[in-house]
Design an enzyme around this catalytic site. Structure first.
Site, short mmCIF file in Angstrom:
data_model
loop_
_atom_site.label_atom_id
_atom_site.label_comp_id
_atom_site.label_asym_id
_atom_site.label_seq_id
_atom_site.Cartn_x
_atom_site.Cartn_y
_atom_site.Cartn_z
N TRP A 194 0.80 -1.23 0.00
CA TRP A 194 0.00 0.00 0.00
C TRP A 194 0.83 1.28 0.00
O TRP A 194 1.78 1.40 0.76
CB TRP A 194 -0.89 -0.02 1.24
CG TRP A 194 -1.60 1.28 1.49
CD1 TRP A 194 -1.14 2.36 2.19
CD2 TRP A 194 -2.91 1.63 1.04
NE1 TRP A 194 -2.07 3.36 2.20
CE2 TRP A 194 -3.18 2.94 1.51
CE3 TRP A 194 -3.89 0.97 0.28
CZ2 TRP A 194 -4.38 3.60 1.25
CZ3 TRP A 194 -5.09 1.64 0.03
CH2 TRP A 194 -5.32 2.93 0.51
N ASP B 57 -0.18 9.06 0.80
CA ASP B 57 0.35 10.41 0.54
C ASP B 57 1.85 10.49 0.23
O ASP B 57 2.65 9.80 0.86
CB ASP B 57 0.17 11.29 1.79
CG ASP B 57 -1.20 11.17 2.41
OD1 ASP B 57 -2.08 10.57 1.80
OD2 ASP B 57 -1.36 11.68 3.52
N TRP C 98 2.29 9.10 10.36
CA TRP C 98 1.47 9.69 9.31
C TRP C 98 2.21 10.85 8.64
O TRP C 98 3.36 11.11 8.91
CB TRP C 98 0.13 10.13 9.90
CG TRP C 98 -0.79 8.98 10.22
CD1 TRP C 98 -0.47 7.65 10.28
CD2 TRP C 98 -2.18 9.07 10.55
NE1 TRP C 98 -1.58 6.91 10.62
CE2 TRP C 98 -2.65 7.75 10.78
CE3 TRP C 98 -3.09 10.13 10.65
CZ2 TRP C 98 -3.98 7.48 11.12
CZ3 TRP C 98 -4.41 9.86 11.00
CH2 TRP C 98 -4.85 8.55 11.21
N GLU D 155 -6.60 18.54 5.49
CA GLU D 155 -5.41 17.72 5.65
C GLU D 155 -4.28 18.28 4.78
O GLU D 155 -4.52 18.97 3.79
CB GLU D 155 -5.71 16.28 5.20
CG GLU D 155 -6.84 15.63 5.99
CD GLU D 155 -7.08 14.19 5.58
OE1 GLU D 155 -7.16 13.33 6.46
OE2 GLU D 155 -7.22 13.92 4.37
N1 DQQ Z 1 -3.21 10.44 5.17
C1 DQQ Z 1 -2.35 10.37 6.32
C2 DQQ Z 1 -2.75 11.51 7.19
C3 DQQ Z 1 -3.35 12.45 6.23
C4 DQQ Z 1 -4.09 11.56 5.28
C5 DQQ Z 1 -2.50 9.04 6.98
C6 DQQ Z 1 -4.36 12.19 3.95
O1 DQQ Z 1 -1.65 12.04 7.88
O2 DQQ Z 1 -4.19 13.40 6.85
O3 DQQ Z 1 -2.04 8.01 6.14
O4 DQQ Z 1 -4.57 11.24 2.94
#
Ligand code: DQQ
Length: 486
Positions: free
Chosen positions: A36, A39, A99, A223
């Site tokens: 997987w 971002d 994240w 985000e």
């Molecule tokens: N993906 C991350 C977050 C963010 C989100 C988690 C945006 O930090 O807000 O995998 O796709």
């Protein structure tokens, strides 16, 4: 260390080979060896090379306990896999996941800011900013003992999201944006400042949305924010997250006294969730380059053992009137293989261009003459499957029509029209610049509009290229087959 990197790179190569025949897997976009991706993170031009980190679950083709994957490129086109950069530490403030975040150069020390998850992931109270310092080759990272360095409690707000730090230097101070959501109010971007990168002072919101209205920028949480300076003008980019939908917004405006005042707002990409969590770097040529996460449609890829693709880099600039301009960087031309051209074709219905392909770059110039026109790609000889990239001058829309893209009926497979407002100026030709990479479509139109999409035709012979129109003229089209980067 060298041995460790080599064995990682070898293992990654073997994994990639295992997918060599996968029909829908892209060949010239970056994606991890397997499993997987979401971002882009910490994109940074460092010692003459482009480093791309990314949200990565090394344990499966689904979003899970998220690490930071890592790849590097000398030319913006070919990528080399590198070992995982950040792994959650059991018992640490990131034990639930590392994240999204960013990377900066702090007096020659590569420095990552990321979101640590210290409890129930969906709770804002679990989301904190953490810091890690890197070796000069960006391969090994040490988490700072002061982590977490910023927590949601510092705001005094009732938050439903607090994540994705973006850090930059201005004068002798550092600034940090955090994407957030304020309960019953809407998405927000919060601003902090620091002199040493460890102790941060909350300065208040840079901007707050309003989820009760429904303008473009509403939503529960914003985000992955980034404030991009273009001379003395600014563009604020962020992802709007709302149940069931997400898309990226770009606001042009002014940034004064630690507040952002939007003057102009648009969706960055008409493909909505197919270009998300965008992040940029500035390279030595001063170019602002952006990547976004292109997610899958449907569940088939999960079963295949991979999911998620990084977009091609986009070069950004700002027009005098505040329009954000987006174009593919010139480096991508090295992918070009065979070249075909067609000139001055009158279009009345669909017209086969005598070409087929799954890995193509197309540059076309149309005179629409008042009616809908465009290109039909991935078309089966009987026309049952086909994907339309269209411009409709009457409705003033440009987009990708996926209603006939696939005769498959897999769960979650979209069959829709992805479109957004677009209008040609008087006498302006329609200029489409398209990259097709198996299931990924990236469309750039007239320097100022993008739509990114995913399609998964079922039939092996859905490869034809047609142009269509109703009185339109295809003045010129250049078609290149593109090489694989792996
Ligand atoms: N993906 C991350 C977050 C963010 C989100 C988690 C945006 O930090 O807000 O995998 O796709």
């Amino acid at each position: 260390m060298a041995g460790l990197i080599e064995s990682y790179v070898e293992a990654a190569k073997r994994l990639r080979l295992g997918f060599a025949d996968a029909r829908h897997r892209p060949r010239f976009h970056f994606l991890p060896p397997s499993n997987w991706l979401n971002d882009p993170n910490g994109v940074i031009y460092w010692r003459g090379r482009y480093h791309l980190f990314y949200q990565y679950n090394p344990h499966g083709p689904n979003w899970g306990q998220i690490h930071w994957g890592h790849a590097v490129s000398d030319d913006l086109v070919h990528w080399q896999d590198l070992p995982i950069a950040l792994t959650p530490t059991p018992g640490g403030p990131d034990e639930g996941g590392c994240w999204s975040g960013c990377a900066v150069d702090h007096e020659g020390v590569p420095t990552i800011f990321y979101t640590g998850i210290r409890g129930e992931p969906s709770s804002a109270q679990s989301q904190v900013t953490c810091l890690a310092l890197g070796s000069d080759d960006l391969i090994t990272w040490e988490k700072h003992p002061a982590n977490p360095i910023v927590t949601p409690e510092s705001t005094g707000l009732d938050l439903v999201g607090f994540r994705d730090p973006s850090v930059w230097r201005e004068g002798n101070r550092w600034y940090q944006l955090v994407g957030a959501g304020i309960r019953d109010v809407g998405g927000a971007v919060l601003l902090y400042s620091s002199q040493n990168l460890i102790n941060w002072v909350y300065l208040g919101p840079l901007l707050v949305g309003d989820k009760r209205d429904r303008p473009l920028w509403t939503g529960s949480v914003w985000e992955c924010p980034q404030l991009l300076p273009f001379g003395d003008r600014y563009v604020l980019v962020f992802g709007v997250w709302e149940d069931g939908t997400h898309y990226t917004v770009a606001m042009t405006g002014s940034y004064v006294d630690h507040r952002f005042v939007p003057a102009r707002t648009c969706k960055l990409d008409a493909g909505d969730r197919h270009f998300y969590a965008a992040q940029t770097l500035t390279d030595e040529r001063g170019r602002r380059l952006m990547w976004g996460w292109i997610q899958e449609d449907g569940d088939a890829r999960h079963a295949a053992g991979w999911s998620g693709v990084m977009s091609l880099p986009r070069e950004l600039s700002l027009a005098r009137d505040g329009t954000l301009l987006m174009n593919p960087p010139e480096e991508l031309k090295i992918l070009r293989d065979t070249h075909t051209q067609r000139f001055n074709l009158a279009l009345n219905g669909a017209r086969y261009l005598g070409l087929e392909g799954l890995q193509l770059e197309l540059q076309a110039e149309f005179r629409p003459n008042g009616s809908e026109c465009g290109l039909s790609i991935l078309r089966s000889p009987d026309g049952v499957e086909q994907t339309h990239i269209f411009y409709d001058p009457v409705r003033k829309k440009l987009g990708v029509d996926r209603r006939r893209s696939s005769s498959g009926t897999g769960p979650g497979l979209s069959s829709d029209v992805q479109e957004s407002n677009f209008e040609l100026r008087a006498d302006e030709p329609l200029k489409l610049h398209i990259f097709l990479d198996h299931s990924v479509i990236e469309v750039f139109a007239n320097d100022r509009f993008c739509v990114t999409s995913r399609v998964y035709p079922e039939n092996r012979d859905s490869t034809e290229l047609h142009a269509f129109g109703n009185g339109a003229e295809l003045r010129r089209i250049d078609i290149w087959t593109l090489r694989s980067i792996w």
